[in-house]
Write a protein that holds these residues in place. Sequence first.
Motif, PDB file in Angstrom:
ATOM      1  N   GLU A 190       1.516  10.151 -11.178  1.00  0.00           N
ATOM      2  CA  GLU A 190       1.555   8.815 -10.170  1.00  0.00           C
ATOM      3  C   GLU A 190      -0.163   8.471 -10.484  1.00  0.00           C
ATOM      4  O   GLU A 190      -1.110   9.290 -10.749  1.00  0.00           O
ATOM      5  CB  GLU A 190       1.759   9.565  -8.779  1.00  0.00           C
ATOM      6  N   PRO A 191      -0.547   7.199  -9.872  1.00  0.00           N
ATOM      7  CA  PRO A 191      -1.529   6.917 -10.039  1.00  0.00           C
ATOM      8  C   PRO A 191      -2.541   7.739  -9.347  1.00  0.00           C
ATOM      9  O   PRO A 191      -2.125   7.673  -8.646  1.00  0.00           O
ATOM     10  CB  PRO A 191      -1.760   5.682 -10.307  1.00  0.00           C
ATOM     11  N   THR A 213      -7.471  12.188 -14.999  1.00  0.00           N
ATOM     12  CA  THR A 213      -5.797  12.542 -14.617  1.00  0.00           C
ATOM     13  C   THR A 213      -5.194  12.281 -16.330  1.00  0.00           C
ATOM     14  O   THR A 213      -5.379  11.608 -16.914  1.00  0.00           O
ATOM     15  CB  THR A 213      -4.957  11.841 -13.598  1.00  0.00           C
ATOM     16  N   TYR A 220      -2.281  10.969 -16.197  1.00  0.00           N
ATOM     17  CA  TYR A 220      -1.771   9.960 -16.469  1.00  0.00           C
ATOM     18  C   TYR A 220      -3.245   8.380 -16.763  1.00  0.00           C
ATOM     19  O   TYR A 220      -2.139   7.663 -17.474  1.00  0.00           O
ATOM     20  CB  TYR A 220      -1.275   9.194 -15.011  1.00  0.00           C
ATOM     21  N   ALA A 221      -4.093   8.974 -16.778  1.00  0.00           N
ATOM     22  CA  ALA A 221      -5.223   7.497 -17.205  1.00  0.00           C
ATOM     23  C   ALA A 221      -5.643   7.853 -18.578  1.00  0.00           C
ATOM     24  O   ALA A 221      -5.954   7.295 -18.983  1.00  0.00           O
ATOM     25  CB  ALA A 221      -6.584   8.225 -16.145  1.00  0.00           C
ATOM     26  N   ILE A 260      -2.851   5.923 -20.040  1.00  0.00           N
ATOM     27  CA  ILE A 260      -3.352   4.379 -20.200  1.00  0.00           C
ATOM     28  C   ILE A 260      -4.073   4.467 -21.034  1.00  0.00           C
ATOM     29  O   ILE A 260      -4.161   3.012 -21.599  1.00  0.00           O
ATOM     30  CB  ILE A 260      -2.838   3.677 -18.774  1.00  0.00           C
TER      31      ILE A 260
END
Length: 64
Positions: free
Chosen positions: A22-23, A28, A30-31, A34
Motif C-alpha cells: 500500500e502507498p 518504501t 512501493y514508492a 513506482i
Amino acid sequence: MTQQKTTPTQPPVVQDLPAEPEPAFGWTQYAERINGRVAMIAFIALLLLEAVTHQDLFTWLGLR
C-alpha cells in the motif's frame, strides 16, 4: 452392469496471494517500484523526443 462409486473430492486449496503493498510515506518498496517505472517511461520518452526532433534535450529546452 456395475456402478462405479464416486468418492467426494475436496476442492483445491487456494493459496493466499501476497498482498499488494500500500502507498506509504518514505522510502518504501512501493514508492521505489513506482519511481522506477516512471523513470523507465521518461527515458523512453526522451529517446523518442530526440529521434523525432533530431535534437538533444538541452537544445530542445533552449538551454544550448
